[in-house]
Scaffold this motif. Sequence first.
Motif, mmCIF file in Angstrom:
data_model
loop_
_atom_site.group_PDB
_atom_site.id
_atom_site.type_symbol
_atom_site.label_atom_id
_atom_site.label_comp_id
_atom_site.label_asym_id
_atom_site.label_seq_id
_atom_site.Cartn_x
_atom_site.Cartn_y
_atom_site.Cartn_z
ATOM 1 N N LEU A 198 -16.140 36.247 10.559
ATOM 2 C CA LEU A 198 -15.786 36.865 9.281
ATOM 3 C C LEU A 198 -15.327 38.302 9.495
ATOM 4 O O LEU A 198 -14.275 38.708 8.977
ATOM 5 N N LEU A 199 -16.072 39.077 10.263
ATOM 6 C CA LEU A 199 -15.631 40.448 10.566
ATOM 7 C C LEU A 199 -14.343 40.436 11.375
ATOM 8 O O LEU A 199 -13.462 41.272 11.165
ATOM 9 N N GLY A 200 -14.221 39.482 12.300
ATOM 10 C CA GLY A 200 -12.992 39.370 13.084
ATOM 11 C C GLY A 200 -11.794 39.056 12.208
ATOM 12 O O GLY A 200 -10.704 39.591 12.397
ATOM 13 N N SER A 201 -12.001 38.180 11.220
ATOM 14 C CA SER A 201 -10.922 37.842 10.295
ATOM 15 C C SER A 201 -10.521 39.046 9.452
ATOM 16 O O SER A 201 -9.330 39.291 9.231
ATOM 17 N N ARG A 202 -11.497 39.786 8.979
ATOM 18 C CA ARG A 202 -11.184 40.999 8.205
ATOM 19 C C ARG A 202 -10.391 41.998 9.046
ATOM 20 O O ARG A 202 -9.428 42.598 8.572
ATOM 21 N N PHE A 203 -10.823 42.174 10.297
ATOM 22 C CA PHE A 203 -10.125 43.066 11.222
ATOM 23 C C PHE A 203 -8.676 42.605 11.403
ATOM 24 O O PHE A 203 -7.738 43.400 11.310
ATOM 25 N N LEU A 204 -8.507 41.309 11.653
ATOM 26 C CA LEU A 204 -7.171 40.753 11.870
ATOM 27 C C LEU A 204 -6.285 40.946 10.647
ATOM 28 O O LEU A 204 -5.152 41.424 10.760
ATOM 29 N N ARG A 205 -6.784 40.601 9.463
ATOM 30 C CA ARG A 205 -5.982 40.751 8.238
ATOM 31 C C ARG A 205 -5.601 42.207 7.989
ATOM 32 O O ARG A 205 -4.468 42.512 7.604
ATOM 33 N N LYS A 206 -6.552 43.109 8.184
ATOM 34 C CA LYS A 206 -6.283 44.537 7.964
ATOM 35 C C LYS A 206 -5.155 45.022 8.861
ATOM 36 O O LYS A 206 -4.218 45.681 8.409
ATOM 37 N N HIS A 207 -5.235 44.667 10.142
ATOM 38 C CA HIS A 207 -4.235 45.172 11.085
ATOM 39 C C HIS A 207 -2.912 44.413 11.016
ATOM 40 O O HIS A 207 -1.862 44.991 11.310
ATOM 41 N N LEU A 208 -2.940 43.180 10.590
ATOM 42 C CA LEU A 208 -1.689 42.445 10.397
ATOM 43 C C LEU A 208 -0.915 42.969 9.206
ATOM 44 O O LEU A 208 0.316 42.960 9.207
ATOM 45 N N ALA A 209 -1.623 43.427 8.185
ATOM 46 C CA ALA A 209 -0.952 43.952 6.993
ATOM 47 C C ALA A 209 -0.025 45.104 7.348
ATOM 48 O O ALA A 209 1.020 45.289 6.712
ATOM 49 N N ASP A 210 -0.383 45.856 8.376
ATOM 50 C CA ASP A 210 0.457 46.988 8.800
ATOM 51 C C ASP A 210 1.753 46.530 9.456
ATOM 52 O O ASP A 210 2.706 47.309 9.547
ATOM 53 N N THR A 211 1.797 45.278 9.944
ATOM 54 C CA THR A 211 2.986 44.810 10.654
ATOM 55 C C THR A 211 3.968 44.085 9.759
ATOM 56 O O THR A 211 5.080 43.819 10.150
ATOM 57 N N LEU A 212 3.539 43.714 8.542
ATOM 58 C CA LEU A 212 4.429 42.940 7.648
ATOM 59 C C LEU A 212 5.272 43.861 6.790
ATOM 60 O O LEU A 212 4.979 44.935 6.474
#
Length: 77
Positions: A63-77
Amino acid sequence: MVFWTYTIENRETGWMHESFHRKFREILLHAAIRYRFVVPAYCLMPDHLHWLGMGISHRSDQLLGSRFLRKHLADTL
């Protein structure tokens, strides 16, 4: 094991290109190491993506890993 699905905001398309794929793999690897899980498979689709996470420790936290991934992916879109 957890099967994750992320949809792109407003189901937009056109975001999937080689530079995004490189960044996705980099952030996913970072999250997996940091939160102790492995990703045996992922799939990028035109308006969403899937990934399969498997914990490798009693301290794994997808769950924390998913939050981390979503947060940092948002910067690339």
